[in-house]
Design an enzyme around this catalytic site. Structure first.
Site, PDB file in Angstrom:
ATOM      1  CG  ASP A   1      -1.945  -1.137   1.183  1.00  0.00           C
ATOM      2  OD1 ASP A   1      -2.295  -1.579   0.064  1.00  0.00           O
ATOM      3  OD2 ASP A   1      -2.352  -1.603   2.257  1.00  0.00           O
ATOM      4  CD  GLU A   2       5.079   2.146   2.570  1.00  0.00           C
ATOM      5  OE1 GLU A   2       6.164   2.447   2.038  1.00  0.00           O
ATOM      6  OE2 GLU A   2       4.960   1.864   3.772  1.00  0.00           O
TER       7      GLU A   2
END
Length: 285
Positions: free
Chosen positions: A229-230
């Site tokens: 999720d980055e």
């Protein structure tokens, strides 16, 4: 007959004269520039450009003709240059688990002709969405995790290759992709995260947000990388919430944002409006 539009994208080191050189090369080829956007990043010192143009004049010029005309400019500035037919449609494979709202929204927009793409199938680790997908006449690839992660992802890659998919969209596909899979899909896999990243990563972010008493919830569409999720963010949206909302109300409000944010991100990618800039993106809207 109206001449076709073409889309030109450029990424290179920033310097003086890029826009002039590109415009001159297109003018010399009797191209009419209908739209053009560019950005020079002072931090990375990279230059980004997206231009929509069409051929004019008596000589009909093809995509290959324009590639040849722009080649000297590309060599001069060391450009990563790409040319596309504006009416070409990106082939997209969707992936989903049990939450079907994003999948349903994308399928409806595709079926209604509202998105410039061709959906070529759906991958899922559950059977829940089969009936919906097959109603649209699309192949449904059921790939259960019981086969083991390595085998399941191998079959996932086979589905991508056999369908000719150019973009994979994780429409609430609730599985963490392996580092190998992330590398395989680098720059061509979009995920929707039901949170306003970088806050509340991982599982149940709305419940995490509720527990922290936040006043704004959101959704984030980003490119997938091996850092959970980055990945580079393409689009985000937020919605104000009240102290009176419980965790379920957070989820309900979030679903609409997820639909809109993912749809925008997929559209912008398909229209070649998104360019990678390290850990960030440049988005020409």
């Amino acid at each position: 007959m109206t001449s076709p539009d073409y889309i030109l994208t450029i990424r290179c080191r920033d310097t003086i004269g890029i826009v002039a050189a590109v415009s001159t090369a297109l003018a010399a080829s009797q191209a009419f520039i209908a739209e053009s956007s560019h950005f020079g990043d002072p931090e990375t010192r990279l230059f980004f450009m997206r231009t929509v143009f069409r051929p004019t004049g008596e000589v009909v010029r093809t995509l290959e003709d324009f590639r040849k005309a722009l080649a000297p400019v590309a060599r001069r500035f060391g450009m990563e240059l790409a040319l596309y037919a504006a009416d070409s449609r990106t082939r997209v494979l969707l992936a989903v688990s049990k939450h079907g709202h994003c999948l349903n929204h994308l399928l409806h927009q595709w079926h209604s002709g509202e998105l410039p793409l061709d959906v070529v199938g759906v991958v899922s680790n559950h059977e829940d969405m089969r009936r919906l997908v097959e109603w649209y006449g699309l192949p449904y690839h059921y790939l259960p995790m019981s086969d083991g992660k390595d085998r399941q992802e191998s079959r996932f890659r086979e589905a991508i290759a056999s369908s000719g998919a150019e973009l994979t969209v994780l429409a609430r596909y609730m599985q963490v992709l392996s580092d190998e899979m992330c590398r395989h899909l680098e720059g061509r896999c979009i995920n929707i995260h039901h949170s306003f990243l970088p806050s509340f990563k991982g599982a149940k972010p709305y419940h995490q947000a509720y527990a922290r008493g936040v006043k704004v919830v959101g959704a984030t569409a980003h490119y997938v990388t091996s850092d959970l999720d980055e990945g580079p963010i393409i689009e985000q949206e937020t919605h104000r919430v009240s102290h009176a909302f419980d965790a379920d109300a957070f989820v309900r409000n979030g679903k609409d944002m997820e639909n809109v944010v993912l749809s925008r991100a997929v559209r912008w990618h398909a229209e070649h409006r998104v360019m990678l800039n390290g850990s960030r993106t440049v988005v020409f809207q």
